[in-house]
Design a protein around this motif. Structure first.
Motif, PDB file in Angstrom:
ATOM      1  N   SER A  83       0.873  -1.290   0.097  1.00  0.00           N
ATOM      2  CA  SER A  83       0.067   0.038   0.125  1.00  0.00           C
ATOM      3  C   SER A  83       0.815   1.235  -0.052  1.00  0.00           C
ATOM      4  O   SER A  83       0.449   2.361  -0.397  1.00  0.00           O
ATOM      5  N   ALA A  90      -0.920  -0.524  -8.040  1.00  0.00           N
ATOM      6  CA  ALA A  90      -2.286  -1.099  -7.649  1.00  0.00           C
ATOM      7  C   ALA A  90      -3.088  -1.036  -8.857  1.00  0.00           C
ATOM      8  O   ALA A  90      -3.766  -2.236  -9.238  1.00  0.00           O
ATOM      9  N   PHE A 102      -3.621  -5.735  -0.175  1.00  0.00           N
ATOM     10  CA  PHE A 102      -2.347  -5.306   0.102  1.00  0.00           C
ATOM     11  C   PHE A 102      -1.833  -5.743   1.663  1.00  0.00           C
ATOM     12  O   PHE A 102      -2.654  -6.240   2.208  1.00  0.00           O
ATOM     13  N   HIS A 314      -4.328   2.084   0.685  1.00  0.00           N
ATOM     14  CA  HIS A 314      -5.574   1.538   1.221  1.00  0.00           C
ATOM     15  C   HIS A 314      -6.500   2.526   1.804  1.00  0.00           C
ATOM     16  O   HIS A 314      -7.527   2.254   2.168  1.00  0.00           O
ATOM     17  N   TYR A 319      -9.512   3.593  -3.263  1.00  0.00           N
ATOM     18  CA  TYR A 319      -9.575   2.109  -2.771  1.00  0.00           C
ATOM     19  C   TYR A 319     -10.798   1.862  -1.701  1.00  0.00           C
ATOM     20  O   TYR A 319     -10.776   0.975  -0.810  1.00  0.00           O
ATOM     21  N   SER A 320     -11.741   3.070  -1.571  1.00  0.00           N
ATOM     22  CA  SER A 320     -12.638   2.954  -0.706  1.00  0.00           C
ATOM     23  C   SER A 320     -13.378   1.785  -0.512  1.00  0.00           C
ATOM     24  O   SER A 320     -14.015   1.144   0.385  1.00  0.00           O
ATOM     25  N   MET A 322     -12.583  -1.232  -0.935  1.00  0.00           N
ATOM     26  CA  MET A 322     -11.820  -2.286   0.082  1.00  0.00           C
ATOM     27  C   MET A 322     -12.490  -2.223   1.551  1.00  0.00           C
ATOM     28  O   MET A 322     -12.132  -3.248   1.970  1.00  0.00           O
ATOM     29  N   LEU A 324     -11.195  -0.625   3.918  1.00  0.00           N
ATOM     30  CA  LEU A 324     -10.054  -0.909   4.704  1.00  0.00           C
ATOM     31  C   LEU A 324      -9.659   0.258   5.552  1.00  0.00           C
ATOM     32  O   LEU A 324      -9.637   1.217   5.040  1.00  0.00           O
ATOM     33  N   SER A 328      -5.472  -0.890   9.851  1.00  0.00           N
ATOM     34  CA  SER A 328      -5.488  -2.238   9.092  1.00  0.00           C
ATOM     35  C   SER A 328      -3.987  -2.587   8.609  1.00  0.00           C
ATOM     36  O   SER A 328      -3.619  -3.971   8.412  1.00  0.00           O
TER      37      SER A 328
END
Ligand SMILES: *Cc1c(COP(=O)(O)O)cnc(C)c1O
Length: 364
Positions: A83, A90, A102, A314, A319-320, A322, A324, A328
């Motif tokens: 990440s 990515a 990630f 992340h 990448y919302s 996901m 995470l 994390s």
């Protein structure tokens, strides 16, 4: 006077005559697309990296995207990566319809922590995409071992690691495919966008060569659909000239890094170089819990710095999906708050470096 993080003008002026001649030659020959200048650079880059194939492409982003594609990774597949990288790493996975997964990094090298690969595996995992961040090579023996046990491909994102050695071998030559960016500020940088892919796998090289140029085997004969991700010939001509100077520039980066170590160790955390690594110092990244106030101080002294990277992928809006949360990837997240890239480029003189050192020592 301002001290730059990277001085591209100083680099150009150190080899201006050679570069201008090479550019004039490409222009005189109007050999702008593919052709001899691209082939010559590809062959020299393959030799430098110690691999069978080098394929010039339009950018580092295209390099990683076509590497993922060249290994047949697509919808439904997962690729384990990090990440704390530029988003292109990515994006290359998502652009092929696959999903980046990630994992956290090693606290000392900021590179993918091989010990975390196995817990991220699912039945959909196809590859590990590691990033030799700032130029420091990842722990490749361990990554290759885990990949081989679990039947995974290994893709090396070498966008920051030109000339970096892992146990004497060039990064990019160890996994299935290596991907380089020749973006202007990179260790080997063009005068615009450029990139290259290296691989010992001829089948993968063939697929990538087709993909970067409309699937063509001749001018109007396409055997698959591809696209245009060609390396520009003018950039190839420039890169061939710059390649002759690369090892000298890396020595200079390493000498400057050694001076930073000597003067800053104990004041801030200085970069680690594992005993099996030769680090070309794309970025010289120091670490301190006082990062934000140190940055403000250095800016007030007209010293340009960088944070690579301030928001881990992340936690980015992109990448919302996901879901995470912060916490994390704790090692990655803490690093993002404490890292600072300070000026280092091959042409930097000692007096300039001493000003940077003095300003840091003054702060502490
Ligand atoms: C620069 C970079 C890229 C993308 O390269 P471009 O040439 O800018 O497209 C990919 N990955 C990493 C780690 C990078 O630093």
């Amino acid at each position: 006077m301002k001290i730059k993080l990277v001085d591209l003008s100083a680099n150009y002026h150190s080899i201006k005559d050679e570069i201008d001649m090479a550019m004039a030659e490409v222009i005189e020959n109007t050999a702008f697309v593919m052709g001899p200048y691209v082939e010559e650079f590809e062959s020299k880059w393959a030799t430098y990296c110690g691999v069978e194939n080098a394929i010039g492409v339009a950018s580092g982003t295209d390099a990683v995207r076509l590497a993922v594609n060249g290994l047949g990774i697509g919808p439904g597949d997962e690729v384990i990566t990090v990440s704390n990288t530029f988003i292109a790493t990515a994006e290359a996975v998502s652009a092929n319809g696959a999903t980046p997964v990630f994992v956290d990094v090693d606290r000392d090298t900021f590179c993918l922590d091989a010990a975390r690969i196995e817990s991220a595996l699912t039945k959909w995992t196809k590859a590990v995409l590691c990033v030799h961040l700032y130029g420091h090579p990842c722990d490749m023996d361990e990554i290759m071992r885990i990949a081989s046990v679990n039947n995974l491909f290994v893709i090396e994102d070498c966008a920051q690691s030109h000339g970096a050695l892992y146990k004497g071998r060039q990064t990019g030559s160890i996994g299935d495919v290596g991907c380089f960016s020749m973006f202007p500020a990179k260790i080997l940088g063009a005068f615009g966008d450029a990139g290259a892919i290296v691989t010992n796998r001829n089948d993968v090289a063939d697929r990538i060569r087709l993909q970067r140029n409309h699937g063509r085997t001749s001018k109007y004969n396409s055997i698959v659909e591809g696209g245009n991700a060609r390396l520009d010939a003018l950039q190839a001509g420039i890169l061939a000239v710059k390649l002759k100077h690369l090892d000298k520039w890396i020595s200079s980066r390493r000498a400057l890094a050694a001076r930073y170590h000597e003067n800053l160790a104990g004041v801030v955390e200085t970069p680690i170089e594992r005993q099996w690594a030769t680090h070309p110092y794309y970025m010289y990244v120091i670490r301190t819990p006082k990062r934000d106030t140190l940055l403000t101080h250095l800016q007030s002294r007209h010293i340009e710095c960088g944070i690579h990277y301030p928001i881990p992928l992340h936690l980015q809006q992109a990448y919302s999906r996901m879901n995470l949360r912060s916490g994390s990837l704790p090692v990655t997240e803490q690093a993002a708050n404490e890292i600072l890239s300070i000026p280092l480029f091959p042409e930097m003189n000692i007096e300039t470096q001493d000003k940077v050192i003095a300003s840091i020592l003054e702060f502490f």
